[in-house]
Design an enzyme around this catalytic site. Sequence first.
Site, short mmCIF file in Angstrom:
data_model
loop_
_atom_site.label_atom_id
_atom_site.label_comp_id
_atom_site.label_asym_id
_atom_site.label_seq_id
_atom_site.Cartn_x
_atom_site.Cartn_y
_atom_site.Cartn_z
N HIS A 26 101.30 42.21 116.29
CA HIS A 26 100.09 41.46 116.58
C HIS A 26 99.50 40.80 115.34
O HIS A 26 99.20 39.60 115.34
CB HIS A 26 99.03 42.36 117.21
CG HIS A 26 97.77 41.62 117.53
ND1 HIS A 26 97.69 40.70 118.56
CD2 HIS A 26 96.55 41.62 116.92
CE1 HIS A 26 96.48 40.18 118.57
NE2 HIS A 26 95.77 40.71 117.61
N HIS A 65 93.29 37.44 125.88
CA HIS A 65 91.83 37.62 125.79
C HIS A 65 91.10 37.39 127.11
O HIS A 65 90.13 36.66 127.19
CB HIS A 65 91.26 36.71 124.71
CG HIS A 65 91.30 37.33 123.34
ND1 HIS A 65 90.70 38.53 123.04
CD2 HIS A 65 91.89 36.91 122.19
CE1 HIS A 65 90.90 38.81 121.76
NE2 HIS A 65 91.65 37.86 121.23
N ASP A 81 95.95 42.00 122.28
CA ASP A 81 94.70 41.32 122.60
C ASP A 81 94.74 40.75 124.03
O ASP A 81 94.53 39.56 124.25
CB ASP A 81 94.36 40.24 121.57
CG ASP A 81 93.75 40.82 120.31
OD1 ASP A 81 93.84 42.05 120.12
OD2 ASP A 81 93.20 40.05 119.50
N ARG A 83 88.90 38.39 107.43
CA ARG A 83 88.24 39.10 108.53
C ARG A 83 87.42 40.29 108.04
O ARG A 83 86.61 40.82 108.78
CB ARG A 83 89.28 39.62 109.53
CG ARG A 83 90.13 38.55 110.15
CD ARG A 83 91.20 39.17 111.02
NE ARG A 83 92.16 38.17 111.50
CZ ARG A 83 92.02 37.50 112.64
NH1 ARG A 83 90.98 37.70 113.40
NH2 ARG A 83 92.94 36.63 113.00
N ASP A 86 88.94 41.45 126.22
CA ASP A 86 87.76 41.07 125.42
C ASP A 86 87.57 39.56 125.40
O ASP A 86 88.52 38.78 125.49
CB ASP A 86 87.83 41.60 123.98
CG ASP A 86 87.39 43.04 123.85
OD1 ASP A 86 86.68 43.52 124.75
OD2 ASP A 86 87.75 43.70 122.86
N ARG A 87 86.30 39.19 125.23
CA ARG A 87 85.84 37.80 125.16
C ARG A 87 85.94 37.11 126.50
O ARG A 87 84.95 36.75 127.09
CB ARG A 87 86.53 37.03 124.04
CG ARG A 87 86.18 37.55 122.64
CD ARG A 87 86.55 36.55 121.56
NE ARG A 87 86.14 37.01 120.24
CZ ARG A 87 84.95 36.81 119.69
NH1 ARG A 87 84.03 36.16 120.35
NH2 ARG A 87 84.68 37.26 118.48
N ASN A 142 94.42 44.35 117.88
CA ASN A 142 93.21 44.96 117.32
C ASN A 142 92.10 45.10 118.36
O ASN A 142 91.19 45.91 118.20
CB ASN A 142 92.70 44.16 116.10
CG ASN A 142 92.32 42.74 116.46
OD1 ASN A 142 93.15 41.97 116.94
ND2 ASN A 142 91.07 42.37 116.23
N HIS A 143 92.18 44.34 119.46
CA HIS A 143 91.16 44.45 120.50
C HIS A 143 91.48 45.51 121.54
O HIS A 143 90.67 45.73 122.45
CB HIS A 143 90.93 43.09 121.17
CG HIS A 143 89.95 42.23 120.44
ND1 HIS A 143 88.61 42.22 120.72
CD2 HIS A 143 90.13 41.40 119.39
CE1 HIS A 143 88.00 41.38 119.90
NE2 HIS A 143 88.89 40.87 119.08
N ASP A 202 97.86 36.28 122.16
CA ASP A 202 96.59 36.72 122.72
C ASP A 202 96.29 36.02 124.05
O ASP A 202 96.45 34.81 124.18
CB ASP A 202 95.45 36.41 121.76
CG ASP A 202 95.65 36.99 120.38
OD1 ASP A 202 96.78 36.98 119.88
OD2 ASP A 202 94.65 37.41 119.77
N HIS A 236 97.11 36.87 116.97
CA HIS A 236 95.89 37.28 116.24
C HIS A 236 95.00 36.12 115.78
O HIS A 236 93.87 36.35 115.41
CB HIS A 236 96.32 38.13 115.05
CG HIS A 236 95.25 38.93 114.38
ND1 HIS A 236 94.26 39.60 115.07
CD2 HIS A 236 95.03 39.20 113.07
CE1 HIS A 236 93.50 40.24 114.21
NE2 HIS A 236 93.94 40.02 112.98
#
Length: 546
Positions: free
Chosen positions: A400, A292, A319, A448, A322-323, A351-352, A290, A475
């Site tokens: 992932h 991110h 990923d 999760r 995001d964030r 997943n993002h 990730d 992840h």
Amino acid sequence: MELGNITARAEEFKFQANEAFKAHKYTQAIDLYSQAIDLNVENAVYYANRAFAHIRLEEYGSAIQDASKAIEIDPKYSKGYYRRGAAHLAMGKFKEALKDFQQVKRICPNDPDATKKLKECEKAVMKLKFEEAISVPESERRSVADSVDYHKIGSVPRTTSFLTQVGVVSAAVATVATVVKLVGPGAAAKVAMVLMLVGACWWSRGLFNGSGNQELNLEVEPQYSGARIEGDIVTLDFVKKMMDDFRNQKSLHKRYAFQIVLQMREMLRGLPSLVDIHVPDGKHLTVCGDVHGQFYDLLNIFELNGLPSQDNPYLFNGDFVDRGSFSVEVILTLFAFKCMCPSAIYLARGNHESKSMNNIYGFEGEVRSKLNETFVELFAEVFCCLPLAHVINGKVFVVHGGLFSVDGVSLSDIRSIDRFCEPPEEGLMCELLWSDPQPLPGRGPSKRGVGLSFGGDVTKRFLQENHLDLIVRSHEVKDEGYEIEHDGKLITVFSAPNYCDQMGNNGAFIRFEAPDLKPDIVTFSAVPHPDVKPMAYANNFLRIFS
């Protein structure tokens, strides 16, 4: 041990857990809260506090379980509903969250903070209902990519569905009726106000464009001094110039951004859902986890390990966005390298890379701010084209998230997945993107709230059945940037150091050299970035609850 001593010992564990939480040591805090719970299973505070630590680790399923237990112990404990509502919000389950915050408001009617959060939650539900009501059926939806031709300098039409426009008024009426049922008759004024705000938002994004006469300007202005693509070929010089501009917080012209993303779409559509990577003997491949949206840490990876090229290929394992608040810079850089040389970089879906996550965690807002609404839809389309997994030399499976709720899944099963959609909430595709390993054998519920947890025996069987040696997945934040589990058969790699500017973790990447493909793990720390906080573009309600 006497009752008084047990209570005192439990409170001591809670105090230590609180201190660990303040130091952002959330895993340690969870362990200490668990020890307090072991001594006193009827204390709602311990469960609610542990739920908060789970939220910080994005373990929303576990947070909901703990918060529900706190509510079961004390139905009037407002923080139990508060924590559960926050976890539901983080998962995009707005209707469930609304019920929890309504209960918080009932318990604390004069609490201004509770009132503020309830209003934000109501707005989220109203907006969701409105967007559901005006959504165009899949069969009538036209690819946004078909309406953009970056070859045409100047203006190109941006089309709008007439059916969508004429349905807006009736959709608004239906939304008012539905939402009033949810929040009560007294909310009618709120509904009207929110619909006005949402309508204004849609107007500014170009939904109400009359007969589709609004135009998307792709003219490259004479004063533009940034990176330029000459013709159809993305070159290394262009990518270097673009990265340097991004480093200095300069933008790429939308014409070239369109060119990169549209070329990526065409390239990815031709790939299978499971991509085989061949690394010749004596050559290597670097796997990153990730990122991110942490662009400056991505640049640091390239400083440490070299730029992507045919002789220095990378696999980024989902990923990307995001964030972190430099997600646009990250995704355009990765896409540009792929356009420059397809064998220089491989990209897997995380997943993002999905609408639901991007709407909540910042990428969608960042794209609107730095590019425009058309790019929001375009990125969503391209993310649906990303492969789901890779296999290196028939030996290393890279994905992932993780493995499956059933045994017997073959590589052929993964290749045959129809991935050209938003991730479903169950099934093979969902589990590839969301699942996590667990220390115990067998399978268990996901911490999760999506996917599942799988043990070392599940990993061993999957590898044996598919003649593989190792699983690499991402992840999850890891303190050292990586973790080796399941008797050395599974490695988690995470490449976003000091995640969200608060976790204090290292990042890592893994180099595999053929023919033995022995993992060589390199760790690194975070580098400074401009003063733009993580989640700067995230949904307002999520920033409030963070």
